[in-house]
Design a protein around this motif. Sequence first.
Motif, PDB file in Angstrom:
ATOM      1  N   SER A 193      36.166 -56.215 -60.432  1.00  0.00           N
ATOM      2  CA  SER A 193      34.810 -56.647 -60.769  1.00  0.00           C
ATOM      3  C   SER A 193      33.817 -55.799 -59.983  1.00  0.00           C
ATOM      4  CB  SER A 193      34.635 -58.123 -60.414  1.00  0.00           C
ATOM      5  OG  SER A 193      34.694 -58.304 -58.998  1.00  0.00           O
ATOM      6  N   ASP A 194      32.554 -55.881 -60.359  1.00  0.00           N
ATOM      7  CA  ASP A 194      31.520 -55.124 -59.643  1.00  0.00           C
ATOM      8  C   ASP A 194      31.493 -55.516 -58.171  1.00  0.00           C
ATOM      9  OD1 ASP A 194      30.842 -53.843 -61.974  1.00  0.00           O
ATOM     10  OD2 ASP A 194      29.111 -55.132 -62.401  1.00  0.00           O
ATOM     11  N   ARG A 195      31.641 -56.816 -57.903  1.00  0.00           N
ATOM     12  CA  ARG A 195      31.624 -57.275 -56.511  1.00  0.00           C
ATOM     13  C   ARG A 195      32.818 -56.735 -55.738  1.00  0.00           C
ATOM     14  NH1 ARG A 195      34.421 -60.933 -54.039  1.00  0.00           N
ATOM     15  NH2 ARG A 195      35.252 -61.792 -55.977  1.00  0.00           N
ATOM     16  N   GLU A 196      34.007 -56.801 -56.345  1.00  0.00           N
ATOM     17  CA  GLU A 196      35.207 -56.302 -55.684  1.00  0.00           C
ATOM     18  C   GLU A 196      35.122 -54.800 -55.456  1.00  0.00           C
ATOM     19  OE1 GLU A 196      38.504 -59.496 -57.443  1.00  0.00           O
ATOM     20  OE2 GLU A 196      38.018 -57.660 -58.550  1.00  0.00           O
ATOM     21  N   ARG A 197      34.583 -54.094 -56.443  1.00  0.00           N
ATOM     22  CA  ARG A 197      34.440 -52.644 -56.306  1.00  0.00           C
ATOM     23  C   ARG A 197      33.517 -52.306 -55.141  1.00  0.00           C
ATOM     24  NH1 ARG A 197      32.709 -51.828 -61.092  1.00  0.00           N
ATOM     25  NH2 ARG A 197      34.789 -51.722 -62.016  1.00  0.00           N
ATOM     26  N   ALA A 198      32.424 -53.028 -55.023  1.00  0.00           N
ATOM     27  CA  ALA A 198      31.487 -52.795 -53.921  1.00  0.00           C
ATOM     28  C   ALA A 198      32.144 -53.091 -52.579  1.00  0.00           C
ATOM     29  CB  ALA A 198      30.236 -53.657 -54.109  1.00  0.00           C
ATOM     30  N   GLU A 199      32.949 -54.172 -52.534  1.00  0.00           N
ATOM     31  CA  GLU A 199      33.640 -54.525 -51.291  1.00  0.00           C
ATOM     32  C   GLU A 199      34.622 -53.431 -50.871  1.00  0.00           C
ATOM     33  OE1 GLU A 199      35.502 -58.229 -52.059  1.00  0.00           O
ATOM     34  OE2 GLU A 199      33.655 -59.424 -51.837  1.00  0.00           O
ATOM     35  N   ASP A 202      32.752 -50.438 -49.519  1.00  0.00           N
ATOM     36  CA  ASP A 202      32.263 -50.749 -48.160  1.00  0.00           C
ATOM     37  C   ASP A 202      33.408 -50.643 -47.153  1.00  0.00           C
ATOM     38  OD1 ASP A 202      29.686 -51.154 -48.969  1.00  0.00           O
ATOM     39  OD2 ASP A 202      29.832 -53.353 -49.056  1.00  0.00           O
TER      40      ASP A 202
END
Length: 257
Positions: A193-199, A202
């Motif tokens: 997901s977009d959130r997982e990808r960002a995590e 990071d």
Amino acid sequence: MDGPQGGAAVVAAGFGVKGPRGWAFRGVDIDAEPGTLVAVEGPSGSGRTCLLLALTGRMRAAEGTARVAGLGLPKQMTAVRRVSALAHVPGVTDLDPALTVAEHLRERALLQRRFDGSWRALLRPRRERVARARERIDTALAGAGLDPDTLPKKARTAVRDLERVEALRLSLALALIGRPRLIGVDDTDLKLSDRERAEIWDRLRTIAAGGITVLAVCSEAPEGVLTVSTAPARTADPSTTDTEKETADALAEAGRA
């Protein structure tokens, strides 16, 4: 020159890998300082994984020059393999779905101690060896951002029960156990997901900030990251015939390295 934190500088010019079916990639240039996060960007089948394998000493280049931690490729592939590690590469670093998180970590720590430890280290009292292995595992888990206590059965959770992002973090932790100077990570954004990808990005930035150079394969690189694209290699030579079959053959060969 390599930095004080132990990361590996990665420099390449006109770098390319060719197999029996044509060029996997070619004409790649890189100039990354130690502790840099490098996004290897391109569509699936464009040679991204092959570039990752070549720069970590698992695949032989056919043209151009490259130096990793001051070691020349392809002549010093064995030495480059000693200072690098791979994570999340299908066909090369696959996790055993039946094993638990704890079993994977213990097995990797045991192998690491046997292959890179001195005879004196192997003769230390068992309690001391266990404590050192535990410390190495805990450091790797922290680096990968994986907390076993948050998993369904904690460290006894089987790989088959992990979410995709958790499996990626476990693969990162296993690579970090070897304390490499360079890590190559494949498929960092596949089915996340977009959130997982960002995590994950990071987390990779944090690993790089700690001094380890990171090469991360992706379809689309985030902003502010040094990016190397394999896509131009698709049109650089009309005779290029790279296919998914060619990449699979290369991965099988890397698995034997």
